[in-house]
Every structure is written in C-alpha cells, then in structure tokens.
Design a protein around this motif. Structure first.
Motif, PDB file in Angstrom:
ATOM      1  N   CYS A  82       0.713  -1.136   0.027  1.00  0.00           N
ATOM      2  CA  CYS A  82      -0.053  -0.009  -0.254  1.00  0.00           C
ATOM      3  C   CYS A  82       0.985   1.326  -0.140  1.00  0.00           C
ATOM      4  CB  CYS A  82      -0.953  -0.081   1.234  1.00  0.00           C
ATOM      5  SG  CYS A  82      -0.251   0.322   2.788  1.00  0.00           S
ATOM      6  N   LEU A  83       2.200   1.197   0.280  1.00  0.00           N
ATOM      7  CA  LEU A  83       3.137   2.247   0.206  1.00  0.00           C
ATOM      8  C   LEU A  83       2.751   3.354   1.363  1.00  0.00           C
ATOM      9  CD1 LEU A  83       3.198   2.803  -3.641  1.00  0.00           C
ATOM     10  CD2 LEU A  83       4.688   1.405  -2.263  1.00  0.00           C
ATOM     11  N   ARG A  84       2.121   2.885   2.363  1.00  0.00           N
ATOM     12  CA  ARG A  84       1.844   3.815   3.386  1.00  0.00           C
ATOM     13  C   ARG A  84       2.879   3.581   4.500  1.00  0.00           C
ATOM     14  NH1 ARG A  84      -3.712   2.072   2.529  1.00  0.00           N
ATOM     15  NH2 ARG A  84      -4.749   4.045   1.559  1.00  0.00           N
ATOM     16  N   LEU A  85       3.375   4.753   5.376  1.00  0.00           N
ATOM     17  CA  LEU A  85       4.247   4.653   6.116  1.00  0.00           C
ATOM     18  C   LEU A  85       3.618   3.739   7.273  1.00  0.00           C
ATOM     19  CD1 LEU A  85       7.063   5.940   6.748  1.00  0.00           C
ATOM     20  CD2 LEU A  85       5.890   7.714   7.901  1.00  0.00           C
ATOM     21  N   MET A  86       4.673   2.829   7.966  1.00  0.00           N
ATOM     22  CA  MET A  86       4.330   2.125   8.857  1.00  0.00           C
ATOM     23  C   MET A  86       5.155   2.256  10.241  1.00  0.00           C
ATOM     24  SD  MET A  86       4.454  -1.765   6.997  1.00  0.00           S
ATOM     25  CE  MET A  86       6.323  -1.404   6.434  1.00  0.00           C
ATOM     26  N   THR A  87       4.553   2.034  11.378  1.00  0.00           N
ATOM     27  CA  THR A  87       5.339   2.147  12.610  1.00  0.00           C
ATOM     28  C   THR A  87       6.045   0.607  12.869  1.00  0.00           C
ATOM     29  OG1 THR A  87       3.483   0.898  14.095  1.00  0.00           O
ATOM     30  CG2 THR A  87       3.417   3.536  13.650  1.00  0.00           C
ATOM     31  N   HIS A  88       6.932   0.501  13.638  1.00  0.00           N
ATOM     32  CA  HIS A  88       7.711  -0.609  13.908  1.00  0.00           C
ATOM     33  C   HIS A  88       6.778  -1.704  14.156  1.00  0.00           C
ATOM     34  CE1 HIS A  88      11.266  -2.932  14.396  1.00  0.00           C
ATOM     35  NE2 HIS A  88      10.860  -3.323  15.756  1.00  0.00           N
ATOM     36  N   GLU A  89       5.876  -1.431  15.060  1.00  0.00           N
ATOM     37  CA  GLU A  89       4.885  -2.487  15.261  1.00  0.00           C
ATOM     38  C   GLU A  89       4.059  -2.904  14.436  1.00  0.00           C
ATOM     39  OE1 GLU A  89       5.104   0.786  17.053  1.00  0.00           O
ATOM     40  OE2 GLU A  89       6.650  -0.199  18.314  1.00  0.00           O
ATOM     41  N   GLN A  90       3.692  -2.175  13.331  1.00  0.00           N
ATOM     42  CA  GLN A  90       3.078  -2.735  12.346  1.00  0.00           C
ATOM     43  C   GLN A  90       3.692  -3.380  11.211  1.00  0.00           C
ATOM     44  OE1 GLN A  90       1.934   1.221  10.892  1.00  0.00           O
ATOM     45  NE2 GLN A  90      -0.218   0.863  11.578  1.00  0.00           N
ATOM     46  N   HIS A 114       2.204  -4.399   5.935  1.00  0.00           N
ATOM     47  CA  HIS A 114       1.555  -4.323   6.977  1.00  0.00           C
ATOM     48  C   HIS A 114       0.943  -5.736   7.148  1.00  0.00           C
ATOM     49  CE1 HIS A 114       0.759   0.310   5.942  1.00  0.00           C
ATOM     50  NE2 HIS A 114       0.844   0.096   7.577  1.00  0.00           N
ATOM     51  N   ARG A 115       0.362  -6.205   8.401  1.00  0.00           N
ATOM     52  CA  ARG A 115      -0.161  -7.424   8.405  1.00  0.00           C
ATOM     53  C   ARG A 115      -1.536  -7.861   7.681  1.00  0.00           C
ATOM     54  NH1 ARG A 115       1.056 -11.030  11.553  1.00  0.00           N
ATOM     55  NH2 ARG A 115       1.938  -9.603  13.168  1.00  0.00           N
ATOM     56  N   VAL A 116      -2.322  -6.855   7.146  1.00  0.00           N
ATOM     57  CA  VAL A 116      -3.376  -7.018   6.288  1.00  0.00           C
ATOM     58  C   VAL A 116      -2.887  -7.216   4.976  1.00  0.00           C
ATOM     59  CG1 VAL A 116      -5.653  -6.021   5.684  1.00  0.00           C
ATOM     60  CG2 VAL A 116      -5.015  -5.874   8.270  1.00  0.00           C
ATOM     61  N   CYS A 117      -2.217  -6.415   4.560  1.00  0.00           N
ATOM     62  CA  CYS A 117      -1.444  -6.346   3.299  1.00  0.00           C
ATOM     63  C   CYS A 117      -0.982  -7.643   3.078  1.00  0.00           C
ATOM     64  CB  CYS A 117      -0.653  -5.018   2.996  1.00  0.00           C
ATOM     65  SG  CYS A 117      -1.614  -3.540   3.113  1.00  0.00           S
ATOM     66  N   ASN A 118      -0.062  -8.174   3.830  1.00  0.00           N
ATOM     67  CA  ASN A 118       0.780  -9.299   3.729  1.00  0.00           C
ATOM     68  C   ASN A 118      -0.231 -10.540   3.728  1.00  0.00           C
ATOM     69  OD1 ASN A 118       2.298 -11.332   4.148  1.00  0.00           O
ATOM     70  ND2 ASN A 118       3.464 -10.435   5.915  1.00  0.00           N
ATOM     71  N   GLU A 119      -1.361 -10.568   4.479  1.00  0.00           N
ATOM     72  CA  GLU A 119      -2.370 -11.607   4.453  1.00  0.00           C
ATOM     73  C   GLU A 119      -3.236 -11.613   3.407  1.00  0.00           C
ATOM     74  OE1 GLU A 119      -4.787 -11.003   8.103  1.00  0.00           O
ATOM     75  OE2 GLU A 119      -2.971 -11.914   9.308  1.00  0.00           O
ATOM     76  N   ASN A 120      -3.525 -10.472   2.636  1.00  0.00           N
ATOM     77  CA  ASN A 120      -4.286 -10.294   1.573  1.00  0.00           C
ATOM     78  C   ASN A 120      -3.536 -10.934   0.175  1.00  0.00           C
ATOM     79  OD1 ASN A 120      -6.419  -9.630   2.783  1.00  0.00           O
ATOM     80  ND2 ASN A 120      -6.182  -7.280   2.392  1.00  0.00           N
ATOM     81  N   ALA A 121      -2.172 -10.711   0.168  1.00  0.00           N
ATOM     82  CA  ALA A 121      -1.292 -10.897  -0.863  1.00  0.00           C
ATOM     83  C   ALA A 121      -0.579 -12.413  -0.913  1.00  0.00           C
ATOM     84  CB  ALA A 121      -0.413  -9.850  -1.123  1.00  0.00           C
TER      85      ALA A 121
END
Length: 189
Positions: A82-90, A114-121
């Motif tokens: 998604c190219l959005r900035l993530m925190t270390h926890e995300q 991100h976890r959701v992006c990872n799971e979706n792909a």
C-alpha cells in the motif's frame, strides 16, 4: 483486486485466492463459487484438499528483528503493497516467494508489509504481488502534483534517473596557423 475466500465441504477455511483462480477451479469442476449474505465471494471446494505439510516454523524473534532492521535500511518504513508509512509494530516480514514453496528467508526474498496487506497478498504469485505495488504507485503518483512526484519517489526509495544537464560544447582554443607567423601575418610593420 477481488479476494475470494476458500473453504472445503466441511466449512474449514483456507487461504483466500483471486477471482481468476477461483473461476478456473470452478470451471474444472473442483469447486463452486458462492456469495454470502455479506456480499463476500466464496469458493467451496468439491472435496477437501489433501493434508499439506505443516508450515515451516517461524524463526526466532531475534532473527526477525535483525531482518526488519536490514530491510528498513534497504527499503525504508513504507509497506511494500500500500506504500503507506508503517510504525515498527505494524511491520511484518513478507516473503515474495512463499515459504510453503520452500523459498529462502534471504533478504532478496523479503519485504516489509502491514499484516493485512501481507495476509491479502500471501497466496499470490510474485508477478501479482508486484502488480499490486505498481498499481498503488501509479495511483499515488497520479494524485500528486508533478513537482511533488519526485519527493514521493525519493521517500519510497525508488531510484529516479536524473536528467543530464545540456552543456554547451567547449569553445575551440585559439590557435594560429603555423604558416601565418612565417608569412608575416602577425608581424607589425
């Protein structure tokens, strides 16, 4: 991209798939495409798939932390998809080629997501994963003014070729023809 949820005849859920793969499976008689009351699309398999090998064990957390540090140095703090900035926890480690296919845990096969992006792909091929990223990048760039696009690309650590400056050709050095001196062209009278 449309996500199709997958379940076996007993209702046991499996990793989601793409609409293209679900349609292909249904056309070969290996399952049926269903819609639930929430509007989700399901592929109900005709028979339960054979038991697969258990997924490989997760590496220790110290290994994971070191990998995340190296990937952040290489790619920055933006989600691969998604190219959005993530925190270390995300941040999660995403294998471009799945570990279930015996892919390596080398940095060349890993990105942050991100976890959701990872799971979706997670179930997609490498080409499909890259297409998701490319489409998101195109959308992102189209929504920014031309002068901001370079900044966006630099933030995402995407190399941008720089235009070469047009240099005027060097001025020729003034040289005198050797015969001009011998013929007295430069001699004062």
């Amino acid at each position: 991209m449309t996500i199709v949820h997958v379940k076996d005849p007993n209702g046991k859920p499996y990793a989601p798939t793409s609409i293209e793969r679900a349609t292909e499976c249904a056309s070969k008689g290996r399952g049926a495409i269903l819609f639930d009351s929430d509007g989700r699309i399901w592929l109900e398999l005709a028979c339960a798939p054979p038991p697969s090998e258990p997924p490989p064990k997760s590496p220790p957390s110290s290994w994971r932390k070191k990998r995340i540090i190296r990937l952040r140095e290489r790619d920055g703090d933006h989600c691969f998809y998604c190219l959005r900035l993530m925190t270390h926890e995300q941040m999660t480690l995403e294998h471009l080629l799945s570990r279930r296919l015996k892919a390596s845990d080398s940095l060349e096969n890993l990105v942050l997501a991100h976890r959701v992006c990872n799971e979706n792909a997670g179930h997609l091929s490498i080409a499909e994963k890259v297409r998701i990223r490319e489409q998101r990048l195109i959308d992102l760039l189209m929504n920014h003014a031309p002068q901001q696009r370079l900044r966006v690309l630099k933030e995402l650590r995407i190399p941008v070729p720089t235009a070469k400056k047009n240099k005027s050709p060097p001025k020729p050095k003034k040289t005198h023809h050797p015969t001009a001196i011998t013929q007295g062209a430069y001699l004062q009278s």
